[in-house]
Design a protein around this motif. Sequence first.
Motif, PDB file in Angstrom:
ATOM      1  N   GLN A   1       0.810  -1.216   0.000  1.00 12.47           N
ATOM      2  CA  GLN A   1       0.000   0.000   0.000  1.00 12.47           C
ATOM      3  C   GLN A   1       0.843   1.265   0.000  1.00 12.47           C
ATOM      4  O   GLN A   1       0.299   2.360   0.051  1.00 12.47           O
ATOM      5  N   GLY A   2       2.157   1.114  -0.056  1.00 15.63           N
ATOM      6  CA  GLY A   2       3.030   2.276  -0.146  1.00 15.63           C
ATOM      7  C   GLY A   2       3.656   2.722   1.155  1.00 15.63           C
ATOM      8  O   GLY A   2       4.398   3.706   1.187  1.00 15.63           O
ATOM      9  N   VAL A   3       3.373   2.014   2.250  1.00 12.00           N
ATOM     10  CA  VAL A   3       3.950   2.371   3.551  1.00 12.00           C
ATOM     11  C   VAL A   3       5.400   1.905   3.603  1.00 12.00           C
ATOM     12  O   VAL A   3       5.689   0.742   3.315  1.00 12.00           O
ATOM     13  N   ARG A   4       6.297   2.802   4.004  1.00  8.43           N
ATOM     14  CA  ARG A   4       7.713   2.453   4.064  1.00  8.43           C
ATOM     15  C   ARG A   4       8.273   2.500   5.481  1.00  8.43           C
ATOM     16  O   ARG A   4       9.369   2.007   5.736  1.00  8.43           O
ATOM     17  N   GLN A   5       7.548   3.083   6.411  1.00  9.25           N
ATOM     18  CA  GLN A   5       7.929   3.080   7.823  1.00  9.25           C
ATOM     19  C   GLN A   5       6.695   2.781   8.660  1.00  9.25           C
ATOM     20  O   GLN A   5       5.608   3.311   8.380  1.00  9.25           O
ATOM     21  N   VAL A   6       6.869   1.959   9.688  1.00  7.11           N
ATOM     22  CA  VAL A   6       5.774   1.591  10.588  1.00  7.11           C
ATOM     23  C   VAL A   6       6.227   1.783  12.023  1.00  7.11           C
ATOM     24  O   VAL A   6       7.303   1.305  12.417  1.00  7.11           O
ATOM     25  N   LEU A   7       5.399   2.457  12.808  1.00  7.09           N
ATOM     26  CA  LEU A   7       5.641   2.586  14.236  1.00  7.09           C
ATOM     27  C   LEU A   7       4.856   1.485  14.944  1.00  7.09           C
ATOM     28  O   LEU A   7       3.624   1.442  14.879  1.00  7.09           O
ATOM     29  N   ALA A   8       5.581   0.573  15.579  1.00  4.16           N
ATOM     30  CA  ALA A   8       4.951  -0.527  16.305  1.00  4.16           C
ATOM     31  C   ALA A   8       4.488  -0.014  17.666  1.00  4.16           C
ATOM     32  O   ALA A   8       5.303   0.404  18.482  1.00  4.16           O
ATOM     33  N   THR A   9       3.171  -0.056  17.905  1.00  3.78           N
ATOM     34  CA  THR A   9       2.597   0.574  19.097  1.00  3.78           C
ATOM     35  C   THR A   9       1.731  -0.404  19.895  1.00  3.78           C
ATOM     36  O   THR A   9       0.504  -0.241  19.971  1.00  3.78           O
ATOM     37  N   PRO A  10       2.321  -1.428  20.504  1.00  2.39           N
ATOM     38  CA  PRO A  10       1.528  -2.327  21.339  1.00  2.39           C
ATOM     39  C   PRO A  10       0.923  -1.584  22.528  1.00  2.39           C
ATOM     40  O   PRO A  10       1.482  -0.599  23.015  1.00  2.39           O
ATOM     41  N   HIS A  11      -0.219  -2.064  22.977  1.00  2.00           N
ATOM     42  CA  HIS A  11      -0.901  -1.435  24.109  1.00  2.00           C
ATOM     43  C   HIS A  11      -0.062  -1.520  25.384  1.00  2.00           C
ATOM     44  O   HIS A  11       0.497  -2.573  25.702  1.00  2.00           O
ATOM     45  N   PHE A  12      -0.036  -0.405  26.131  1.00  2.00           N
ATOM     46  CA  PHE A  12       0.531  -0.428  27.478  1.00  2.00           C
ATOM     47  C   PHE A  12      -0.494   0.130  28.442  1.00  2.00           C
ATOM     48  O   PHE A  12      -0.965   1.262  28.289  1.00  2.00           O
TER      49      PHE A  12
END
Length: 235
Positions: free
Chosen positions: A32-43
Amino acid sequence: MIDFHAHILPGIDDGSKDILETKELLKMEYQQGVRQVLATPHFYANHESISHFLEKREESKRQLEALVQTDTRLPELRMAAEVYYFPGMGKAEMLSRLCMEDSSLILIELPFAQWTGGMYEDVKNIMEKQHLTVMLAHVERYVEFQKDNSIWDAMMKLPLYPQINAGSLIGRGKKRRFDLKFIRSGTSFVLGTDCHNMVSRPPNMEGGRAVIAGKLGDGYLEKIDALGRELWDHA
């Protein structure tokens, strides 16, 4: 483009269940064109200690390292957290440990309820006293609970960065109407997928961006991407 909200780490929260699903999620993001992802698991501070959370996140990250390094058609990942609000968090120094790696950017999830003056003061203190950069998760999901808009209005005047879920722009409903009105107001914001799995909550950045381009023009996407790059590189 950057996805600032994704439950894509395997086996750490209610997101991806294992490394195989994570790989499929990352592939879809890339397509889909995404090149960076911020991994944000619940805290959730009232459910676990920060040390336990960080240990789990590190283990999940280790599972991913070989995968990302050997496949160039996957987005770059950085670790962070989606930190659920708790009273007094404006003074909680541990928050700096939950920021996006090598940055002061923190993703905060507020309650799905009427916001209070205490919530406003905590968010304000996170910025002014802890000197962190606040990104407010999926702002479109809070609106229906604000019977008194005074706290909402005050919150939105703070120098924070609202995050909109791309999927909320797809279809026809209150969240989509809010999103388009919010975007037209000129407020700076970023997009996230808030993806959790490949079935009920897959990545949907492409569809959300298509709605923005179709309704408002490509210029809005350029502004979103420019702000996202600035936060990713310099927050």
